[in-house]
Structures are given as structure tokens and as C-alpha cells.
Design a protein around this motif. Structure first.
Motif, short mmCIF file in Angstrom:
data_model
loop_
_atom_site.label_atom_id
_atom_site.label_comp_id
_atom_site.label_asym_id
_atom_site.label_seq_id
_atom_site.Cartn_x
_atom_site.Cartn_y
_atom_site.Cartn_z
N HIS A 32 -8.44 5.64 -7.40
CA HIS A 32 -7.39 5.99 -6.44
C HIS A 32 -6.40 4.84 -6.28
CE1 HIS A 32 -8.41 9.96 -4.89
NE2 HIS A 32 -9.69 9.63 -4.98
N HIS A 36 -1.83 5.28 -8.73
CA HIS A 36 -0.48 5.29 -8.17
C HIS A 36 0.39 4.16 -8.72
CE1 HIS A 36 -1.70 8.44 -5.46
NE2 HIS A 36 -2.71 7.70 -5.03
N ARG A 58 -2.67 12.51 -8.04
CA ARG A 58 -3.88 12.68 -7.24
C ARG A 58 -4.64 13.95 -7.64
NH1 ARG A 58 -5.41 10.57 -2.37
NH2 ARG A 58 -3.36 9.62 -2.10
N SER A 71 -8.53 14.11 -9.09
CA SER A 71 -9.64 14.86 -8.50
C SER A 71 -10.43 15.60 -9.58
CB SER A 71 -9.11 15.86 -7.46
OG SER A 71 -8.51 15.19 -6.38
#
Length: 334
Positions: A84, A88, A208, A212
Motif C-alpha cells: 500500500h 502510490h 488500489r 486488492s
């Protein structure tokens, strides 16, 4: 998942941490669908799915993504948190920097360092303090690192070479297949992957939602044998794996698909320490092991699928490949 199989050496390495903690290994192996008796046969192999299941079982049992091999526990979810943090990033260089900084927050975790040599980038792994006599953790981390970085930029990063800071193991020929490049051992005591530094500037293309989905199977499935093809042997293997096992193409036919003469292909394979026949046998071996493990097909049917008109010839070949008769291999599984 890949139909290729994995040496039992890697399974022993994965179990080292649990064994050191005094945990009964047989239930863990049974949960993964691996017969414990296979640990005693150095020629035994398991499917990639069995290996991935074992990694998941070990992580869950120990609540440790390092499976008891690190100096400190890495609780489940740590890898996901790192992902995570990295996803980004603007480009791969920034993602690697974030991932490295993240793991530096935890004492005793392996450390990555990126160095440059001309147009090449080297990702070096420092595993001091890791209790990993079979090097399973070291190799697994490098496979996961490569798979995750390739996933981030949406394309496989071709490796120019892998250097391992320890002596070559008996199954060294598998490393070129796993990493998709030539591997060297025992040089300088450093484990490192080398690739073109241009990939560090490539943008991260995942978000994102994609992460997942990725984390539904990672990190365990990242350690399954990748489908790379950057050497002659690996290219041959890919072609053979896409053919019917009973009608594997000849060397001449494969050479034509690779736009090579048969003599050139034979020479390239010899330079890599293998032969066309060896690759054909390895493909048949892996198909046989997968069928014996994952299906209820009779041994006669499996023999016919592999092109053996006489089941006894298949029995002899399978015993030569694995040291075990096919019936005994299937019985051990159950």
C-alpha cells in the motif's frame, strides 16, 4: 498456476523455521497436500500449487511472513502494508525507496540497497542475522521482489544476472529457469539482481483496486515458478509446455519456431549445460507429477497422455526422474 514442479530442497528450506520451533511438520505438509515421506528423497518434487499452499500454511501457523527464518517475526499483513505504501509512487525508483524505508522500520528485517554500474541497476539484499541455512528466505525474497516490481510497472523486468553470495547448491540448474537469467554463486558474499536501470524510471501503473486483487494471492503465489523465457532452454521449455505431452515437437520443429537452425539450437542448449532431450523429459516429468497429485486418472491413462504405449515404460521413466514408482508416489500423497 504453473504446471512446473519444484525441488523438495525448497520445501525443506521453507520448513526450517517451523522445525526449529519444534512444530510437528507432518500436519503442515498434509494441509499443503505434500506427503511427508517425500522429504527424505532428494529427487522428489512437488507442484507449484503445493508449494504455494505450504507457504500460506506456514505463514498462518507461525503468524510470520518470514516463516520463522528471520531474527524477528514479521506479522501477517506486513507485506500488504508495504504494498500500500509503494503502489502510490510515481515510478519504480520511488516505489523501491518507499518499500525499503518501510521495512527499515522493523528491526532485523532484510535490507535492500540499489546501486548503479553504468547502465545497469543492482538490487542487493542484506540478510545478515537471518537463520536460513537452505537459503529459502533469501531466494524467496528475491523472487517476490522481482515479481512485485514487475507487477507495479505492468511488465516483466528482464534480469541480466543473479549473483548469490553462497556456494552453488546441487539443484543449481533450476535457478536460471526461476529467475530467467544466468545465475552465479559464491562471488563476493552478496546476493544481487542486475537489470537495465531504465526500468527504475518507468511509471507505476497499478492502483488500489488492482492491489486488492493482487493481495488475494501474494506473497505466497509470487514464489511459484515464473514463466520467464530469456535463454534458449527456457524458450524451448515454453514451447514444449504448450504442446500436447504425447506429441511434443522435435528439436527441428522447435528450432524453426525460434528462427534458429537445429545445429545452433543444439549448441546453445549445450552451452547452457542441457540438452533438448533433457528438457523434453523435464516437461513430461512435471506433467506426470501434476497428474498424479491433482487428478484421479489411472496410471495407464497418464502414461498414454504422455505418449507411452506401454505403461511399464512410463513406470521406468518416472522412477528414473524421481526415484519413486508412480504408484508409490500417489500412495505417499494420500
Amino acid at each position: 498456476m504453473s504446471a512446473r514442479t519444484i525441488s523438495i530442497h525448497h520445501i525443506r528450506g521453507a520448513l526450517a523455521g517451523a522445525r526449529r520451533k519444534g512444530i510437528d511438520l507432518d500436519p503442515l505438509l498434509h494441509q499443503a497436500g505434500i506427503a511427508p515421506v517425500l522429504l527424505d528423497d532428494h529427487r522428489a518434487r512437488v507442484t507449484a500449487e503445493q508449494a504455494a499452499r505450504l507457504v500460506r500454511v506456514l505463514i498462518a501457523t507461525l503468524d510470520d511472513e518470514f516463516m520463522g527464518l528471520g531474527p524477528h517475526r514479521s506479522p501477517r499483513g506486513t507485506f500488504a502494508m508495504m504494498c500500500h505504501a509503494a503502489v502510490h509512487s510515481a515510478d519504480l525508483r520511488s516505489a523501491l525507496r518507499r518499500a525499503t524505508t518501510f521495512y527499515e522500520l522493523f528491526p532485523g528485517t532484510p535490507r535492500f540497497r540499489v546501486r548503479y554500474r553504468g547502465g545497469a541497476a543492482l538490487v542487493e539484499l542484506d540478510i545478515r542475522g537471518v537463520r536460513d541455512p537452505d537459503h529459502f528466505m533469501c531466494e524467496g525474497i528475491m523472487i517476490i521482489w522481482h515479481g512485485f516490481c514487475s507487477w507495479l510497472i505492468g511488465r516483466r523486468i528482464p534480469l541480466r544476472g543473479m549473483d548469490f553470495g553462497y556456494p552453488a547448491p546441487p539443484h543449481r540448474e533450476e535457478y536460471d529457469l526461476v529467475f530467467g537469467c544466468r545465475s552465479t554463486f559464491g562471488r563476493g558474499g552478496t546476493t544481487a539482481a542486475t537489470f537495465d536501470r531504465k526500468y527504475l524510471a518507468m511509471p507505476v501503473v497499478r492502483d488500489r483496486a488492482a492491489l486488492s486483487e493482487f493481495l488475494r494471492h501474494a506473497p505466497a503465489d509470487l514464489a511459484a515458478v515464473p514463466d520467464y523465457a530469456t535463454s534458449a532452454g527456457q524458450s524451448v521449455r515454453r514451447i514444449l509446455e504448450h504442446a500436447a505431452p504425447a506429441r511434443l515437437p522435435s528439436l527441428d520443429a522447435v528450432a524453426t519456431q525460434l528462427s534458429l537452425s537445429p545445429q545452433t539450437l543444439r549448441r546453445k542448449l549445450a552451452e547452457e549445460g542441457a540438452s533438448f532431450r533433457q528438457h523434453r523429459d523435464d516437461v513430461r516429468r512435471d506433467v506426470a507429477i501434476t497428474a498424479l497429485t491433482d487428478s484421479d486418472d489411472t496410471i495407464e491413462d497418464i502414461a498414454a497422455r504422455l505418449g507411452y504405449a506401454d505403461p511399464s515404460a512410463f513406470h521406468r521413466a518416472f522412477k528414473r526422474w524421481t526415484g519413486t514408482a508412480p504408484g508409490a508416489y500417489r500412495s505417499a500423497r494420500t
